[in-house]
Write a protein that holds these residues in place. Structure first.
Motif, short mmCIF file in Angstrom:
data_model
loop_
_atom_site.label_atom_id
_atom_site.label_comp_id
_atom_site.label_asym_id
_atom_site.label_seq_id
_atom_site.Cartn_x
_atom_site.Cartn_y
_atom_site.Cartn_z
N GLU A 145 -37.74 26.72 -6.91
CA GLU A 145 -38.17 26.28 -8.11
C GLU A 145 -39.65 26.36 -8.15
O GLU A 145 -40.29 26.96 -9.03
N ALA A 146 -40.18 25.70 -7.03
CA ALA A 146 -41.71 25.80 -7.09
C ALA A 146 -42.22 27.15 -6.81
O ALA A 146 -43.13 27.44 -7.52
N ARG A 148 -40.54 29.90 -7.83
CA ARG A 148 -40.46 30.54 -9.30
C ARG A 148 -41.74 30.20 -10.13
O ARG A 148 -42.00 31.09 -10.99
N GLU A 149 -41.87 28.96 -10.24
CA GLU A 149 -43.04 28.66 -11.13
C GLU A 149 -44.03 29.21 -10.85
O GLU A 149 -44.97 29.57 -11.72
N LYS A 150 -44.52 29.57 -9.65
CA LYS A 150 -45.77 29.86 -8.96
C LYS A 150 -45.84 31.50 -9.49
O LYS A 150 -46.80 31.92 -9.70
N GLY A 152 -44.49 32.55 -11.82
CA GLY A 152 -44.35 32.70 -13.48
C GLY A 152 -43.02 33.16 -13.89
O GLY A 152 -42.84 33.63 -14.89
N ARG A 153 -41.87 32.76 -13.25
CA ARG A 153 -40.35 33.34 -13.67
C ARG A 153 -39.79 32.17 -13.87
O ARG A 153 -39.23 31.50 -13.28
N PRO A 154 -39.74 31.98 -15.28
CA PRO A 154 -38.86 30.88 -15.79
C PRO A 154 -37.46 30.61 -15.66
O PRO A 154 -36.96 31.78 -15.34
N ASP A 156 -33.79 28.56 -14.50
CA ASP A 156 -32.90 27.92 -13.59
C ASP A 156 -32.33 28.91 -12.65
O ASP A 156 -31.48 29.43 -13.09
#
Length: 162
Positions: A145-146, A148-150, A152-154, A156
C-alpha cells in the motif's frame, strides 16, 4: 548480503527488494513445477486467474493487469479461445471492445490452480508460526500500500491479483 547502512538495523538485509524478488521467484518456480501438468503456460494461467476474478473485463484491461503488450495478449487469448477455455463476447455498448469470459473447462483449471497455490503456500508458510505468518502478511500489505501510494496508484491492491 547483510551490509547495512547506518540507519538500517543490523538484522535487516540491505536489499529487501532483492529478497522479495527472489522469494517471489522461488514461489513461482515451485508453483510452475506443479502447474505444468494442467497444460497451460504461466502467462495463460495468470490470464485465466484474472478473468475468473473479473469476468467480463476487456482485453486492454487484462493486458494492463498482466503487464504485457496488447498484441501479445491478443495472441494469448486466441490460443485460450482455440483451447476452449475463454470466449470473447462483444461489449453491448461498444462493438470495438471484446469482453472476456471463462468457459466451463477453464473453471476446472482455475479451481485446480487455486488448490495448487494453497498447497505450495501452506508448505512454505509451515516454516513460520501463526503469529509470524500474520505479521508477514500485515507487513507485506502495508509495504504494498505504501508503494502504491507513493506511485500515485489509488485503490485497494488486495482486490487485484498478481
Amino acid at each position: 548480503m547483510t551490509t547495512n547502512s547506518p540507519d538500517m538495523p543490523a538484522n535487516v538485509p540491505e536489499s529487501i527488494g532483492l529478497l522479495l524478488h527472489d522469494t517471489a521467484r522461488a514461489f513461482r518456480y515451485r508453483f510452475d513445477a506443479r502447474a505444468r501438468g494442467l497444460g497451460v503456460t504461466r502467462q495463460q494461467w495468470r490470464a485465466l486467474f484474472h478473468i475468473s476474478r473479473n469476468e467480463g473485463l476487456n482485453q486492454a484491461e487484462l493486458a494492463d493487469r498482466l503487464e504485457v503488450e496488447r498484441i501479445t495478449l491478443c495472441r494469448m487469448v486466441d490460443r485460450l479461445a482455440e483451447a476452449g477455455l475463454v470466449e470473447r463476447r462483444a461489449d453491448p455498448r461498444d462493438r470495438r471492445v471484446w469482453r472476456l469470459h471463462l468457459l466451463p473447462a477453464a473453471h476446472a483449471i482455475v479451481d485446480r490452480l487455486e488448490a495448487l497455490g494453497k498447497e505450495v503456500e501452506g508448505e512454505v508458510l509451515a516454516t513460520l508460526t501463526k503469529d509470524e505468518r500474520n505479521q508477514l502478511v500485515d507487513s507485506l500489505e502495508r509495504l504494498r500500500e505504501a508503494l502504491r501510494e507513493k506511485d500515485g496508484r489509488p485503490g485497494d491492491a488486495r482486490k487485484q491479483v498478481a
